[in-house]
Design a protein around this motif. Sequence first.
Motif, PDB file in Angstrom:
ATOM      1  N   VAL A  21      10.645   3.486 -10.606  1.00 17.65           N
ATOM      2  CA  VAL A  21       9.538   2.687 -10.042  1.00 17.65           C
ATOM      3  C   VAL A  21       8.366   2.730 -11.003  1.00 17.65           C
ATOM      4  CG1 VAL A  21      10.231   3.092  -7.650  1.00 17.65           C
ATOM      5  CG2 VAL A  21       8.609   4.643  -8.763  1.00 17.65           C
ATOM      6  N   GLU A  22       7.445   1.780 -10.787  1.00 18.59           N
ATOM      7  CA  GLU A  22       6.259   1.717 -11.630  1.00 18.59           C
ATOM      8  C   GLU A  22       5.157   2.639 -11.107  1.00 18.59           C
ATOM      9  OE1 GLU A  22       5.002  -2.304 -11.858  1.00 18.59           O
ATOM     10  OE2 GLU A  22       6.867  -3.015 -12.805  1.00 18.59           O
ATOM     11  N   ASP A  23       4.222   2.955 -11.994  1.00 22.13           N
ATOM     12  CA  ASP A  23       3.060   3.775 -11.618  1.00 22.13           C
ATOM     13  C   ASP A  23       2.228   3.091 -10.540  1.00 22.13           C
ATOM     14  OD1 ASP A  23       1.137   5.959 -11.996  1.00 22.13           O
ATOM     15  OD2 ASP A  23      -0.142   4.403 -12.866  1.00 22.13           O
ATOM     16  N   LEU A  24       2.218   1.760 -10.553  1.00 20.20           N
ATOM     17  CA  LEU A  24       1.442   0.985  -9.560  1.00 20.20           C
ATOM     18  C   LEU A  24       1.944   1.253  -8.146  1.00 20.20           C
ATOM     19  CD1 LEU A  24      -0.797  -1.098  -9.133  1.00 20.20           C
ATOM     20  CD2 LEU A  24       0.928  -2.894  -9.416  1.00 20.20           C
ATOM     21  N   ASP A  25       3.250   1.405  -7.993  1.00 22.10           N
ATOM     22  CA  ASP A  25       3.806   1.683  -6.660  1.00 22.10           C
ATOM     23  C   ASP A  25       3.309   3.032  -6.137  1.00 22.10           C
ATOM     24  OD1 ASP A  25       5.247  -0.678  -6.676  1.00 22.10           O
ATOM     25  OD2 ASP A  25       6.967   0.256  -7.669  1.00 22.10           O
ATOM     26  N   VAL A  26       3.265   4.017  -7.013  1.00 18.31           N
ATOM     27  CA  VAL A  26       2.776   5.340  -6.611  1.00 18.31           C
ATOM     28  C   VAL A  26       1.305   5.271  -6.216  1.00 18.31           C
ATOM     29  CG1 VAL A  26       2.416   7.721  -7.376  1.00 18.31           C
ATOM     30  CG2 VAL A  26       4.460   6.474  -8.109  1.00 18.31           C
ATOM     31  N   LYS A  27       0.514   4.547  -6.989  1.00 21.98           N
ATOM     32  CA  LYS A  27      -0.921   4.467  -6.715  1.00 21.98           C
ATOM     33  C   LYS A  27      -1.215   3.728  -5.407  1.00 21.98           C
ATOM     34  CE  LYS A  27      -2.464   4.880 -11.491  1.00 21.98           C
ATOM     35  NZ  LYS A  27      -3.135   4.240 -12.645  1.00 21.98           N
ATOM     36  N   ARG A  28      -0.411   2.736  -5.101  1.00 24.19           N
ATOM     37  CA  ARG A  28      -0.607   2.003  -3.837  1.00 24.19           C
ATOM     38  C   ARG A  28      -0.426   2.939  -2.635  1.00 24.19           C
ATOM     39  NH1 ARG A  28       2.873  -3.457  -5.188  1.00 24.19           N
ATOM     40  NH2 ARG A  28       1.180  -4.654  -6.198  1.00 24.19           N
ATOM     41  N   VAL A  29       0.612   3.740  -2.681  1.00 22.36           N
ATOM     42  CA  VAL A  29       0.860   4.672  -1.577  1.00 22.36           C
ATOM     43  C   VAL A  29      -0.224   5.745  -1.529  1.00 22.36           C
ATOM     44  CG1 VAL A  29       2.464   6.369  -0.628  1.00 22.36           C
ATOM     45  CG2 VAL A  29       3.344   4.256  -1.632  1.00 22.36           C
ATOM     46  N   GLN A  30      -0.670   6.201  -2.723  1.00 25.04           N
ATOM     47  CA  GLN A  30      -1.745   7.197  -2.770  1.00 25.04           C
ATOM     48  C   GLN A  30      -3.032   6.633  -2.173  1.00 25.04           C
ATOM     49  OE1 GLN A  30      -1.622  10.607  -4.140  1.00 25.04           O
ATOM     50  NE2 GLN A  30      -3.399  10.506  -2.783  1.00 25.04           N
ATOM     51  N   LEU A  31      -3.296   5.365  -2.469  1.00 22.86           N
ATOM     52  CA  LEU A  31      -4.493   4.709  -1.907  1.00 22.86           C
ATOM     53  C   LEU A  31      -4.404   4.637  -0.386  1.00 22.86           C
ATOM     54  CD1 LEU A  31      -7.142   3.153  -2.327  1.00 22.86           C
ATOM     55  CD2 LEU A  31      -5.770   1.064  -2.570  1.00 22.86           C
ATOM     56  N   SER A  32      -3.244   4.271   0.129  1.00 30.17           N
ATOM     57  CA  SER A  32      -3.058   4.209   1.581  1.00 30.17           C
ATOM     58  C   SER A  32      -3.253   5.582   2.215  1.00 30.17           C
ATOM     59  CB  SER A  32      -1.665   3.678   1.912  1.00 30.17           C
ATOM     60  OG  SER A  32      -1.493   2.362   1.425  1.00 30.17           O
ATOM     61  N   LEU A  33      -2.736   6.607   1.550  1.00 28.86           N
ATOM     62  CA  LEU A  33      -2.872   7.965   2.077  1.00 28.86           C
ATOM     63  C   LEU A  33      -4.334   8.405   2.093  1.00 28.86           C
ATOM     64  CD1 LEU A  33      -1.603  10.577   3.071  1.00 28.86           C
ATOM     65  CD2 LEU A  33      -1.245  11.253   0.685  1.00 28.86           C
ATOM     66  N   ASN A  34      -5.054   8.116   1.019  1.00 26.18           N
ATOM     67  CA  ASN A  34      -6.481   8.485   0.966  1.00 26.18           C
ATOM     68  C   ASN A  34      -7.277   7.799   2.070  1.00 26.18           C
ATOM     69  OD1 ASN A  34      -5.920  10.059  -1.244  1.00 26.18           O
ATOM     70  ND2 ASN A  34      -6.670   8.582  -2.747  1.00 26.18           N
ATOM     71  N   ASN A  35      -7.007   6.520   2.288  1.00 23.29           N
ATOM     72  CA  ASN A  35      -7.733   5.760   3.321  1.00 23.29           C
ATOM     73  C   ASN A  35      -7.480   6.314   4.715  1.00 23.29           C
ATOM     74  OD1 ASN A  35      -8.950   3.993   1.520  1.00 23.29           O
ATOM     75  ND2 ASN A  35      -7.263   2.509   1.627  1.00 23.29           N
ATOM     76  N   ILE A  36      -6.229   6.684   4.973  1.00 20.83           N
ATOM     77  CA  ILE A  36      -5.908   7.180   6.306  1.00 20.83           C
ATOM     78  C   ILE A  36      -6.457   8.586   6.530  1.00 20.83           C
ATOM     79  CG2 ILE A  36      -3.665   8.302   5.930  1.00 20.83           C
ATOM     80  CD1 ILE A  36      -2.664   6.726   8.383  1.00 20.83           C
ATOM     81  N   LEU A  37      -6.584   9.362   5.464  1.00 15.56           N
ATOM     82  CA  LEU A  37      -7.213  10.683   5.579  1.00 15.56           C
ATOM     83  C   LEU A  37      -8.695  10.540   5.915  1.00 15.56           C
ATOM     84  CD1 LEU A  37      -5.523  12.590   2.601  1.00 15.56           C
ATOM     85  CD2 LEU A  37      -5.207  13.043   5.045  1.00 15.56           C
ATOM     86  N   ILE A  38      -9.342   9.572   5.305  1.00 11.89           N
ATOM     87  CA  ILE A  38     -10.756   9.302   5.614  1.00 11.89           C
ATOM     88  C   ILE A  38     -10.900   8.865   7.070  1.00 11.89           C
ATOM     89  CG2 ILE A  38     -12.701   7.776   5.108  1.00 11.89           C
ATOM     90  CD1 ILE A  38     -11.717   7.720   2.195  1.00 11.89           C
ATOM     91  N   GLN A  39      -9.989   8.025   7.511  1.00 15.30           N
ATOM     92  CA  GLN A  39     -10.016   7.545   8.894  1.00 15.30           C
ATOM     93  C   GLN A  39      -9.847   8.702   9.880  1.00 15.30           C
ATOM     94  OE1 GLN A  39      -7.084   4.544   9.691  1.00 15.30           O
ATOM     95  NE2 GLN A  39      -7.782   4.201  11.786  1.00 15.30           N
ATOM     96  N   GLY A  62      18.164   1.270  -2.020  1.00 19.18           N
ATOM     97  CA  GLY A  62      17.863   0.585  -3.280  1.00 19.18           C
ATOM     98  C   GLY A  62      17.904  -0.916  -3.202  1.00 19.18           C
ATOM     99  N   VAL A  63      17.979  -1.477  -1.997  1.00 22.39           N
ATOM    100  CA  VAL A  63      18.011  -2.939  -1.858  1.00 22.39           C
ATOM    101  C   VAL A  63      16.693  -3.491  -1.320  1.00 22.39           C
ATOM    102  CG1 VAL A  63      20.497  -3.039  -1.571  1.00 22.39           C
ATOM    103  CG2 VAL A  63      19.031  -2.709   0.432  1.00 22.39           C
ATOM    104  N   GLY A  64      15.703  -2.598  -1.131  1.00 19.14           N
ATOM    105  CA  GLY A  64      14.388  -3.025  -0.654  1.00 19.14           C
ATOM    106  C   GLY A  64      13.313  -2.617  -1.641  1.00 19.14           C
ATOM    107  N   SER A  65      12.201  -3.378  -1.595  1.00 20.06           N
ATOM    108  CA  SER A  65      11.098  -3.094  -2.523  1.00 20.06           C
ATOM    109  C   SER A  65      10.046  -2.217  -1.850  1.00 20.06           C
ATOM    110  CB  SER A  65      10.451  -4.399  -2.991  1.00 20.06           C
ATOM    111  OG  SER A  65       9.810  -5.047  -1.896  1.00 20.06           O
ATOM    112  N   THR A  66       9.195  -1.643  -2.714  1.00 15.98           N
ATOM    113  CA  THR A  66       8.072  -0.852  -2.211  1.00 15.98           C
ATOM    114  C   THR A  66       7.117  -1.713  -1.411  1.00 15.98           C
ATOM    115  OG1 THR A  66       8.251   0.537  -4.178  1.00 15.98           O
ATOM    116  CG2 THR A  66       6.207   0.703  -2.901  1.00 15.98           C
ATOM    117  N   LEU A  67       6.944  -2.942  -1.844  1.00 17.45           N
ATOM    118  CA  LEU A  67       6.036  -3.862  -1.155  1.00 17.45           C
ATOM    119  C   LEU A  67       6.532  -4.124   0.265  1.00 17.45           C
ATOM    120  CD1 LEU A  67       3.599  -5.726  -1.201  1.00 17.45           C
ATOM    121  CD2 LEU A  67       5.076  -7.524  -2.153  1.00 17.45           C
ATOM    122  N   GLU A  68       7.853  -4.329   0.410  1.00 11.69           N
ATOM    123  CA  GLU A  68       8.410  -4.559   1.738  1.00 11.69           C
ATOM    124  C   GLU A  68       8.185  -3.344   2.641  1.00 11.69           C
ATOM    125  OE1 GLU A  68      12.192  -7.585   1.108  1.00 11.69           O
ATOM    126  OE2 GLU A  68      12.462  -5.437   0.765  1.00 11.69           O
TER     127      GLU A  68
END
Length: 437
Positions: free
Chosen positions: A176-194, A393-399
Amino acid sequence: MASNTDPKDSFSLQDAISYALEHNPELRKARMDVSISKETVKQTVAIGLPQVSASGSYSHYLTIPGNWIKNFAPTPGSPEYIFLQFQQKINSTGTIGVNQLLFDGSYLVGLKATKEFVDMSKFLEAKTAYDVQVNVSKAYLMIASTDLNIKLINANIKTLEKSLSDLQAMFDEGFVEDLDVKRVQLSLNNILIQKETLSKAREAFVELLKVQMGMDLTQKLFLKDDIESIDRQIRLEEEIGKAVWTPISRPEYQILDQSIRLGKLDKKRYQMGYLPKLVGFYQHQQSTMRPEFNFFESNLTPNNNWIPSDMLGLQVQLTLFDGLQTQSKIREIQYKIDKAETDLEAFSNAASVEWRNARNNYQLQLKQAALQKENMDLAEEIYNKTQIKFKEGVGSTLEMTQAEGEFKSAQVNYLNAVYDLVIAKIDYHKAIGKPIK
């Protein structure tokens, strides 16, 4: 809830309401007002009972008063006027009297009014108790709603942390790309703030509930009921089925109606003031006049004796003219009665509208909650299938991210729908003037 929680610190919704009905300061003051009104009745009743009084006096003349009188039998060399003292040096009197009110129209009406005033105090107490139930229920519900929200967030955090760990491992292997990891990290940070924001809000809600319950702010407080169990506890099927409702059961209606009755009695009290007031009285008196202080001596001459007297009589009081003050007061009270009747009519109309709106809102929220529950189940099913596809392996991170976001949104929507449903139930109870149970 922690396993080491002290049971006495844990409250169900009904526990919290029961505690508040005993300890809420406003309700305690309302009960004191009832006690005060009862004492007022006793004081008014006492006016019509025999009034017994006793008095005593003692006086010692340092200089005895006298009078100059003409000498009607003068002798050679005698003065034309003679100074005579008729008063003794020592004077003492003891009196006991009894007064009895025989008739007073204002008193009779006032006596009835004080009893009605006790009823008014009880109506005000009932209104305060009802407000306490509503306020405690809504404060409790805010905490329960926040707890469920935090529970959902914790589940999402756990899922995101696992997803982040899996993606990091896949990134390290180059899948996977680094962008996929960062997207999930961003979601995790936001939910921790919430979660942090909700935790702080919960602390404020707990303090609000303690204030509503009349609890010491330093005391621990834990909830037994969650929002869904509260929803199951508060039932309205029997009440909702009623097609016709009157506002008589509302405490506000009873207070307004009682104020009209008190106003009419107040008006009658002034009207009865035109009638005469009749008082009977009896008085017994003992008096003595002595040349010296010899009250503790015996074998005294007759001029030292106590002289008794008794008196029985009637006293009539009748107001002939008061400058038209009473007439003006009667008109003023009538205006207040008319105003109270207008308020009662306006409240009846407003309460009827409130009842219809509360019933319609409850029925709407009931449907909304059912639909949101269905949506949440569908979103969970989609999310679970998306996870399986991603792992195979048949689904994307975005999905997966989209499915996760939709599931989270569906959970929050369902939570809000249940919260709105319970609020609708509480508001309906308030609209019909019935306790929350």
